[in-house]
Design a protein around this motif. Structure first.
Motif, mmCIF file in Angstrom:
data_model
loop_
_atom_site.group_PDB
_atom_site.id
_atom_site.type_symbol
_atom_site.label_atom_id
_atom_site.label_comp_id
_atom_site.label_asym_id
_atom_site.label_seq_id
_atom_site.Cartn_x
_atom_site.Cartn_y
_atom_site.Cartn_z
ATOM 1 N N CYS A 137 0.851 -1.263 -0.052
ATOM 2 C CA CYS A 137 0.003 -0.081 -0.026
ATOM 3 C C CYS A 137 0.983 1.275 0.263
ATOM 4 C CB CYS A 137 -0.883 -0.076 1.104
ATOM 5 S SG CYS A 137 -2.254 -1.458 1.138
ATOM 6 N N GLY A 138 2.013 1.236 0.310
ATOM 7 C CA GLY A 138 3.055 2.409 0.245
ATOM 8 C C GLY A 138 2.652 3.369 1.014
ATOM 9 N N VAL A 139 2.158 3.016 2.421
ATOM 10 C CA VAL A 139 1.865 4.046 3.165
ATOM 11 C C VAL A 139 3.073 5.004 3.830
ATOM 12 C CG1 VAL A 139 0.927 4.684 5.535
ATOM 13 C CG2 VAL A 139 0.004 2.902 4.135
ATOM 14 N N ARG A 140 2.967 6.456 3.628
ATOM 15 C CA ARG A 140 4.003 7.254 4.127
ATOM 16 C C ARG A 140 3.222 8.186 5.175
ATOM 17 N NH1 ARG A 140 4.169 7.614 -1.364
ATOM 18 N NH2 ARG A 140 3.301 9.455 -1.375
ATOM 19 N N PRO A 141 4.433 8.832 5.885
ATOM 20 C CA PRO A 141 3.876 9.791 6.847
ATOM 21 C C PRO A 141 3.339 11.089 6.015
ATOM 22 C CG PRO A 141 5.976 9.035 7.362
ATOM 23 C CD PRO A 141 5.826 8.539 6.214
ATOM 24 N N GLY A 142 2.353 11.657 6.633
ATOM 25 C CA GLY A 142 1.866 12.685 5.909
ATOM 26 C C GLY A 142 1.401 13.994 6.802
ATOM 27 N N HIS A 143 1.179 15.282 6.608
ATOM 28 C CA HIS A 143 0.518 16.073 7.525
ATOM 29 C C HIS A 143 -0.925 16.014 7.463
ATOM 30 C CE1 HIS A 143 4.372 17.920 7.518
ATOM 31 N NE2 HIS A 143 4.734 18.066 6.317
ATOM 32 N N GLY A 144 -1.442 16.563 8.466
ATOM 33 C CA GLY A 144 -2.878 16.426 8.575
ATOM 34 C C GLY A 144 -3.480 15.513 9.427
ATOM 35 N N ASP A 145 -4.663 15.675 9.819
ATOM 36 C CA ASP A 145 -5.523 14.599 10.601
ATOM 37 C C ASP A 145 -6.240 13.584 9.795
ATOM 38 O OD1 ASP A 145 -4.545 15.570 12.997
ATOM 39 O OD2 ASP A 145 -6.268 16.101 13.917
ATOM 40 N N PHE A 146 -6.426 12.578 10.034
ATOM 41 C CA PHE A 146 -7.101 11.340 9.387
ATOM 42 C C PHE A 146 -8.027 10.805 10.263
ATOM 43 C CE2 PHE A 146 -3.213 11.973 6.942
ATOM 44 C CZ PHE A 146 -3.466 11.724 5.822
ATOM 45 N N LEU A 147 -9.116 10.076 9.731
ATOM 46 C CA LEU A 147 -9.928 9.136 10.567
ATOM 47 C C LEU A 147 -9.599 7.743 10.002
ATOM 48 C CD1 LEU A 147 -12.781 8.547 12.059
ATOM 49 C CD2 LEU A 147 -13.790 8.027 9.918
#
Length: 254
Positions: free
Chosen positions: A203-213
């Motif tokens: 899936c290639g998840v990377r750190p990112g800015h902002g909020d997620f659910l």
């Protein structure tokens, strides 16, 4: 297995009534047919079986069997960390066949198993296409039915190629629901929580800015990521559904 004569191809039937558990077979000889007959009202066509071999499992091959046809799921000795195989219960049962051995050394074949009801939207998403974005309907159902649902940000992502997995380390500002204490209060005591969830390496998840659910389910004692939209997108979905009276449950937006 020591009670069997090694030259005889004995086959034993095992019937399991639990929705989750483990099978451990010491000194395997002959074969086992593992019949999963859960005490549930869901028909077989609505259930998915997932198995996870023990790390040191050896001495037998594990097959999916239906009407005499075999499909190899886990070869003898393939106890790769995190390896999970899933199939629909209507596709057949488990056939565990001992492999010929030259000595009487102790070997143990074993695996954990779980039965999953396929009508859960986030499970459907995870099992069929784990890396694709969820639809609005899937997100709204996931926040109501998942084992965990939190608002937070990604602090770090640790890739583990040997497991074909990625561990996502989260800082959580709002805890809607959780099971098994996936998230614990941060040591600073500022009202935030921390924890980690897993997803596939592909899936290639990377750190990112902002909020997620972040939503998902517990599988084999680990938190697996399901739907994870940006929180502002979730707010839009929720308010749109609220105006139309289509929200499956109430969620605090503050």
């Amino acid at each position: 297995g020591l009670t069997h004569e090694t030259h005889r191809k004995e086959v034993e039937q095992v019937y399991l009534r639990c929705a989750a558990g483990a099978v451990e077979w010491m000194y395997p000889t002959g074969a086992l047919i593992v019949n999963l007959r859960p005490n549930t009202f869901s028909p077989a066509r609505h259930l998915t079986v997932c198995i996870k071999p023990f790390r040191d499992s050896s001495g037998a091959n594990i097959y999916l069997e239906k009407t005499g046809e075999l499909r190899l799921l886990v070869p003898d000795g393939d106890g790769r960390p995190g390896r999970v195989q899933c199939f629909g219960l209507e596709q057949g049962g488990l056939f565990v066949e001992a492999t010929p051995q030259q000595d009487i050394g102790r070997r143990t074949t074993g695996f954990q198993y779980e039965l999953i009801r396929r009508h859960r939207a986030s499970d459907l998403h995870e099992l069929s296409a784990p890396c694709r974005p969820c639809s609005d309907t899937e997100v709204l159902l996931a926040v109501c039915t998942s084992d965990f649902a939190v608002r937070g940000s990604i602090q770090e992502v640790t890739h583990e190629p040997e497991r074909q997995d990625s561990a996502i380390h989260l800082r959580v500002s709002r805890l809607y629901r959780q099971k098994s204490r996936v998230f614990e209060p941060v040591p600073e005591g500022d009202g935030h929580w921390q924890g980690r969830v897993r997803t596939l390496l592909e899936c290639g998840v990377r750190p990112g800015h902002g909020d997620f659910l972040f939503t998902g389910h517990m599988h084999f004692g680990e938190a697996r990521l399901g739907c994870a939209p940006r929180f502002k997108d979730f707010q839009r979905m929720y308010r749109d559904a609220q105006e139309r009276g289509l929200n499956p449950c109430e969620v605090g937006m503050d």
